[in-house]
Design a protein around this motif. Structure first.
Motif, PDB file in Angstrom:
ATOM      1  N   ARG A  66      17.987 -14.943   5.977  1.00 48.93           N
ATOM      2  CA  ARG A  66      17.730 -16.370   6.106  1.00 48.93           C
ATOM      3  C   ARG A  66      17.510 -16.990   4.719  1.00 48.93           C
ATOM      4  N   LYS A  67      16.401 -17.651   4.504  1.00 48.99           N
ATOM      5  CA  LYS A  67      16.176 -18.325   3.221  1.00 48.99           C
ATOM      6  C   LYS A  67      16.016 -17.288   2.112  1.00 48.99           C
ATOM      7  N   VAL A  68      16.830 -17.422   1.065  1.00 47.44           N
ATOM      8  CA  VAL A  68      16.694 -16.546  -0.096  1.00 47.44           C
ATOM      9  C   VAL A  68      16.675 -17.405  -1.356  1.00 47.44           C
ATOM     10  N   THR A  69      15.736 -17.134  -2.227  1.00 48.15           N
ATOM     11  CA  THR A  69      15.625 -17.814  -3.515  1.00 48.15           C
ATOM     12  C   THR A  69      15.178 -16.764  -4.538  1.00 48.15           C
ATOM     13  N   PRO A  70      15.174 -17.104  -5.816  1.00 48.35           N
ATOM     14  CA  PRO A  70      14.661 -16.143  -6.802  1.00 48.35           C
ATOM     15  C   PRO A  70      13.191 -15.788  -6.611  1.00 48.35           C
ATOM     16  N   ARG A  71      12.482 -16.490  -5.725  1.00 46.27           N
ATOM     17  CA  ARG A  71      11.069 -16.203  -5.505  1.00 46.27           C
ATOM     18  C   ARG A  71      10.742 -15.711  -4.099  1.00 46.27           C
ATOM     19  N   GLU A  72      11.685 -15.780  -3.174  1.00 49.01           N
ATOM     20  CA  GLU A  72      11.392 -15.308  -1.826  1.00 49.01           C
ATOM     21  C   GLU A  72      12.660 -14.865  -1.103  1.00 49.01           C
ATOM     22  N   LEU A  73      12.500 -13.832  -0.289  1.00 52.34           N
ATOM     23  CA  LEU A  73      13.569 -13.312   0.553  1.00 52.34           C
ATOM     24  C   LEU A  73      13.058 -13.282   1.981  1.00 52.34           C
ATOM     25  N   THR A  74      13.825 -13.846   2.906  1.00 50.56           N
ATOM     26  CA  THR A  74      13.386 -13.932   4.298  1.00 50.56           C
ATOM     27  C   THR A  74      14.395 -13.243   5.203  1.00 50.56           C
ATOM     28  N   LEU A  75      13.898 -12.357   6.062  1.00 53.46           N
ATOM     29  CA  LEU A  75      14.710 -11.656   7.046  1.00 53.46           C
ATOM     30  C   LEU A  75      14.156 -11.936   8.439  1.00 53.46           C
ATOM     31  N   TRP A  76      15.059 -12.048   9.405  1.00 54.45           N
ATOM     32  CA  TRP A  76      14.690 -12.294  10.807  1.00 54.45           C
ATOM     33  C   TRP A  76      15.157 -11.109  11.647  1.00 54.45           C
ATOM     34  N   PHE A  77      14.294 -10.660  12.556  1.00 53.73           N
ATOM     35  CA  PHE A  77      14.608  -9.579  13.490  1.00 53.73           C
ATOM     36  C   PHE A  77      14.081  -9.921  14.871  1.00 53.73           C
ATOM     37  N   ALA A  78      14.671  -9.295  15.876  1.00 56.14           N
ATOM     38  CA  ALA A  78      14.017  -9.142  17.183  1.00 56.14           C
ATOM     39  C   ALA A  78      13.983  -7.650  17.470  1.00 56.14           C
ATOM     40  N   VAL A  79      12.833  -7.138  17.874  1.00 56.04           N
ATOM     41  CA  VAL A  79      12.652  -5.701  18.055  1.00 56.04           C
ATOM     42  C   VAL A  79      11.954  -5.419  19.375  1.00 56.04           C
ATOM     43  N   SER A  80      12.078  -4.184  19.829  1.00 57.01           N
ATOM     44  CA  SER A  80      11.496  -3.810  21.121  1.00 57.01           C
ATOM     45  C   SER A  80      10.124  -3.166  20.980  1.00 57.01           C
ATOM     46  N   ARG A  81       9.725  -2.868  19.740  1.00 58.02           N
ATOM     47  CA  ARG A  81       8.404  -2.292  19.487  1.00 58.02           C
ATOM     48  C   ARG A  81       7.881  -2.865  18.178  1.00 58.02           C
ATOM     49  N   PRO A  82       6.575  -2.859  17.975  1.00 55.09           N
ATOM     50  CA  PRO A  82       6.064  -3.312  16.684  1.00 55.09           C
ATOM     51  C   PRO A  82       6.742  -2.559  15.545  1.00 55.09           C
ATOM     52  N   LEU A  83       7.161  -3.289  14.547  1.00 58.31           N
ATOM     53  CA  LEU A  83       7.992  -2.748  13.480  1.00 58.31           C
ATOM     54  C   LEU A  83       7.127  -2.129  12.392  1.00 58.31           C
ATOM     55  N   GLU A  84       7.446  -0.908  12.052  1.00 53.10           N
ATOM     56  CA  GLU A  84       6.760  -0.210  10.972  1.00 53.10           C
ATOM     57  C   GLU A  84       7.793   0.245   9.948  1.00 53.10           C
ATOM     58  N   GLY A  85       7.376   0.295   8.696  1.00 53.80           N
ATOM     59  CA  GLY A  85       8.294   0.768   7.678  1.00 53.80           C
ATOM     60  C   GLY A  85       8.308  -0.127   6.461  1.00 53.80           C
ATOM     61  N   SER A  86       9.411  -0.071   5.708  1.00 56.48           N
ATOM     62  CA  SER A  86       9.450  -0.770   4.424  1.00 56.48           C
ATOM     63  C   SER A  86      10.812  -1.395   4.174  1.00 56.48           C
ATOM     64  N   PHE A  87      10.801  -2.408   3.323  1.00 54.50           N
ATOM     65  CA  PHE A  87      12.000  -3.080   2.814  1.00 54.50           C
ATOM     66  C   PHE A  87      12.100  -2.756   1.329  1.00 54.50           C
ATOM     67  N   THR A  88      13.279  -2.340   0.889  1.00 53.93           N
ATOM     68  CA  THR A  88      13.476  -2.013  -0.520  1.00 53.93           C
ATOM     69  C   THR A  88      14.692  -2.750  -1.043  1.00 53.93           C
ATOM     70  N   LEU A  89      14.539  -3.358  -2.207  1.00 57.07           N
ATOM     71  CA  LEU A  89      15.611  -4.113  -2.856  1.00 57.07           C
ATOM     72  C   LEU A  89      16.088  -3.334  -4.075  1.00 57.07           C
ATOM     73  N   TYR A  90      17.403  -3.299  -4.244  1.00 57.39           N
ATOM     74  CA  TYR A  90      18.007  -2.548  -5.337  1.00 57.39           C
ATOM     75  C   TYR A  90      18.927  -3.445  -6.164  1.00 57.39           C
ATOM     76  N   GLN A  91      19.032  -3.140  -7.441  1.00 59.93           N
ATOM     77  CA  GLN A  91      20.057  -3.715  -8.307  1.00 59.93           C
ATOM     78  C   GLN A  91      21.344  -2.932  -8.054  1.00 59.93           C
ATOM     79  N   GLN A  92      22.395  -3.612  -7.637  1.00 58.26           N
ATOM     80  CA  GLN A  92      23.598  -2.885  -7.249  1.00 58.26           C
ATOM     81  C   GLN A  92      24.236  -2.147  -8.426  1.00 58.26           C
ATOM     82  N   SER A  93      24.187  -2.723  -9.604  1.00 61.35           N
ATOM     83  CA  SER A  93      24.911  -2.171 -10.746  1.00 61.35           C
ATOM     84  C   SER A  93      24.431  -0.780 -11.140  1.00 61.35           C
ATOM     85  N   ASP A  94      23.111  -0.547 -11.100  1.00 62.65           N
ATOM     86  CA  ASP A  94      22.590   0.758 -11.520  1.00 62.65           C
ATOM     87  C   ASP A  94      21.741   1.443 -10.449  1.00 62.65           C
ATOM     88  N   GLN A  95      21.765   0.874  -9.219  1.00 64.52           N
ATOM     89  CA  GLN A  95      21.031   1.443  -8.087  1.00 64.52           C
ATOM     90  C   GLN A  95      19.532   1.565  -8.368  1.00 64.52           C
TER      91      GLN A  95
END
Length: 661
Positions: A27-56
């Motif tokens: 959804r909304k992405v700017t140099p200061r915020e990244l927004t993701l939307w989901f619908a899930v069947s259970r409370p969501l646990e885990g992590s989001f990781t962002l990578y630089q594509q050029s050097d991983q």
């Protein structure tokens, strides 16, 4: 917010549910915020990781549990996760989501384009390449243009992909639902244990009665409320006999409202089905064909097969619609993939709630003074916020807003539901700004209307004076701007004349007499904005709504240094206009309203010259009647250098510049 809610609906099956029901949608992405939307069947646990594509290289990691989440059923949560930080712009990035069930890309391998190991995107600071469209009707007999958009993106280098996808209205058709889709919606409600609700002053007392009603399929127009129409002059003169001379009319004016969505759970289930293929894998989409058109005994009262058998004409329609629905389902993995890679923004139009939403003062009074219709419209608005509006500008929905939302979803009931609906009716921040270059202003043309003061059935202006004044202030001293208006600001004049004629005859709802020029106040104020000396040099207006595509260049008369105004319309993503009628309207518009036609002096646009671009197609048509997604490329000054549509069949049609002006 993870509470066990007191639900009356039980789960119909022990089929294992996938963790991710819909999404991820970027959804909304700017140099200061990244927004993701989901619908899930259970409370969501885990992590989001962002990578630089050029050097991983890992750039950022955040916890999914920090996101705001709302439980909408026993086994259904809507998550919106916004990560704050300093993110690199204009460079390829990748993201990975690790859940309690494993990596997202392992759970959904079709989420990736060829050669990818993780979904990739770019935070664009310039809106120099925009895809846009509206009007996606799942069972309309054409292909889905979002699939064509995905095919194109799949073949592009990441640096050549669109800056964003703008969906400018009618992302769902709440008032026009296929029979098999409504059946699937009800199965989803049961699978996920979505909330029941009670109704007051309605022909059904609750969700259970609605789903058991003989008119549940193709007969809901009989259940929807009616009101006494006409006779305003008679009321004043002869109030005692006025009601005898007035006629009953449906509040919901759609001519195809036999399967109109009613409950909040129906609206929510609809979104899960149009955004993702996951739940289609669990529903039985062939119940009519299998002669099993009845509800499971453990969810609703046991109905006999005879009680649930549709009339022959509805069975035929069901079968015809299902052919299109099956094709629609096949394309959903690609639609999901597209929205996981391209930042996606949305705004409502009428069909997201109901046809002709807030068209006239009379319609509003009839709709909002009836408790049942007020609830239905409010349900659509709640679901719009959950599945569309929330991700456009999360900062607009503050703690006060969320307190109203939390009150209902923590303890669902009629009083808290009506209270939330009342709050949403008063809310005036559905519009928003995307801070790219040029700046994009996405307009709310539905809830802040300029109501007619002369007659109840005159079309309202699409924005009132206060909203237009705010718009003008936001345009001041901007060199260029992109305006997103669901309806074209400068439409087909001949069609607008027909709409004006029907309004004069007292039938504005018959052909949706809804355009910027229909109301004198909003029309004149809008044109004054374009003629103001401190407004931008380049205006790009992106629109949909009308179910055909065209491009106009607009100039001010009698001014040497006129701003450049471009009306660019692409519609629909999966819908079209009646072709024979459109060809007549196209021809008559050419004949009667050329830039030099004296008839223009009789219109509200007499201060403007409108030049209509010819598409690069054989024939003499300026209005393109094909399901398509629009593409616009802008130069560094915000001026279009390429205007085109990508049809659902994958053919590109461009609107080249007009050589001589």
């Amino acid at each position: 917010m993870t509470v066990e809610s007191p639900l009356t609906t039980s789960q119909a099956t022990s089929k294992p549910l996938p963790l991710v029901l819909a999404g991820p949608i970027l959804r909304k992405v700017t140099p200061r915020e990244l927004t993701l939307w989901f619908a899930v069947s259970r409370p969501l646990e885990g992590s989001f990781t962002l990578y630089q594509q050029s050097d991983q290289r890992e750039l950022f990691s955040g916890c999914l549990s920090q996101g705001k989440h709302i439980q909408i059923g026993v086994s259904a949560w809507v998550y919106q996760v916004t990560f704050s930080g300093m993110f690199p712009a204009d460079t390829p990035l990748e993201y990975q989501i690790e859940t309690q069930d494993g990596l997202l890309t392992e759970l959904m391998p079709d989420l990736l384009y060829e050669g990818e190991s993780r979904p990739a995107f770019i935070i664009r600071t310039q809106a120099d390449y925009v895809m846009h469209g509206s009007c996606r009707n799942p069972h309309y007999p054409s292909k889905d243009s979002l699939v064509a958009a995905d095919v194109k993106v799949a073949g592009q280098n990441i640096t050549d992909r669109p800056s964003l996808l703008m969906m400018s209205g009618d992302q769902i058709y709440a008032d026009h639902v296929a029979g098999s889709t409504l059946d699937s919606i009800h199965q989803v409600i049961d699978l996920l244990g979505l909330y029941d609700e009670d109704f007051d002053k309605a022909p059904v007392a609750n969700t259970k009665e609605l789903l058991n009603h003989a008119d549940n399929f193709y007969g809901r127009d009989k259940l929807l409320p009616q009101y006494l129409e006409g006779g305003e002059d008679i009321i004043e003169r002869f109030p005692s006999v006025a009601n005898w001379l007035r006629r009953k009319s449906p509040v919901f004016s759609s001519r195809e409202s036999g399967n109109h969505l009613i409950t909040l759970s129906e609206f929510n289930a609809m979104y899960l089905l149009v955004w993702s293929p996951e739940l289609w894998k669990l529903v039985d989409n062939s119940r009519l064909e299998k002669n099993r058109f009845q509800w499971p005994d453990n969810t609703l009262e046991a109905n006999t097969l005879e009680a649930n058998t549709l009339e022959a004409k509805w069975q035929t329609l069901w079968a015809d619609e299902k052919v299109q629905i099956d094709q629609f389902i096949e394309g959903l993995p690609q639609v999901r993939r597209l929205m996981a890679h391209i930042p996606t923004y949305m705004i409502f139009d009428d069909h997201d709630i109901t046809d002709d939403w807030n068209l006239t003062v009379g319609w509003e009074q009839a709709a909002y003074h009836n408790h049942f219709s007020r609830r239905i419209i409010g349900n659509g608005l709640i679901s719009y916020w959950l599945c569309q509006g929330w991700g456009n500008a999360p900062e607009k929905f503050d703690s006060i807003f969320h307190s109203h939302v939390d009150t209902y979803f923590t303890q669902p009931g009629s009083d808290s539901q009506d209270s939330l609906i009342d709050y949403l009716y008063r809310f005036e921040q559905w519009h928003y700004t995307i801070n790219t270059t040029p700046k994009m202003l996405v307009l709310d043309t539905r809830t802040r209307r300029w109501r007619s003061e002369s007659k109840m059935n005159k079309p309202s202006g699409l924005m009132d004076w206060e909203a237009l004044s705010e718009l003008q202030m936001s345009l001041m001293n901007e060199p260029a701007v992109i305006l997103v208006s669901a309806a074209p600001m400068f439409g087909v004049k001949f069609i607008e004349s027909l709409q004006r004629g029907m309004t004069w005859l007292g039938q504005p709802l018959l052909i949706d007499a809804e355009n910027w020029m229909a109301h004198p106040g909003s029309a004149n104020t809008l044109i004054s904005i374009f003629t103001h000396t401190k407004t931008p040099t380049n205006f790009v207006i992106l629109s949909g709504d009308v179910h055909y595509s065209f491009a106009y260049d607009v100039k001010l008369r009698f001014r040497n240094c006129s701003p450049n105004i471009y009306q660019i319309t692409s519609s629909g993503i999966k819908n079209e206009f009646p072709n024979a009628l459109l060809r007549v309207c196209d021809f008559m518009d050419r004949m009667l309203y050329s830039p030099r036609s004296p008839l223009n002096w009789l219109t509200k646009r007499k201060r403007l010259k409108i030049f209509k671009r010819d598409p690069d197609l054989p024939g003499n048509h300026r209005l393109i009647n094909r399901s398509a997604i629009g593409e616009v490329r802008l130069d560094s000054e915000g001026k279009p250098v390429d205007i085109a549509i990508l049809t659902a069949e994958g053919k590109r049609v461009s609107f080249p510049p007009i050589n001589a002006k």
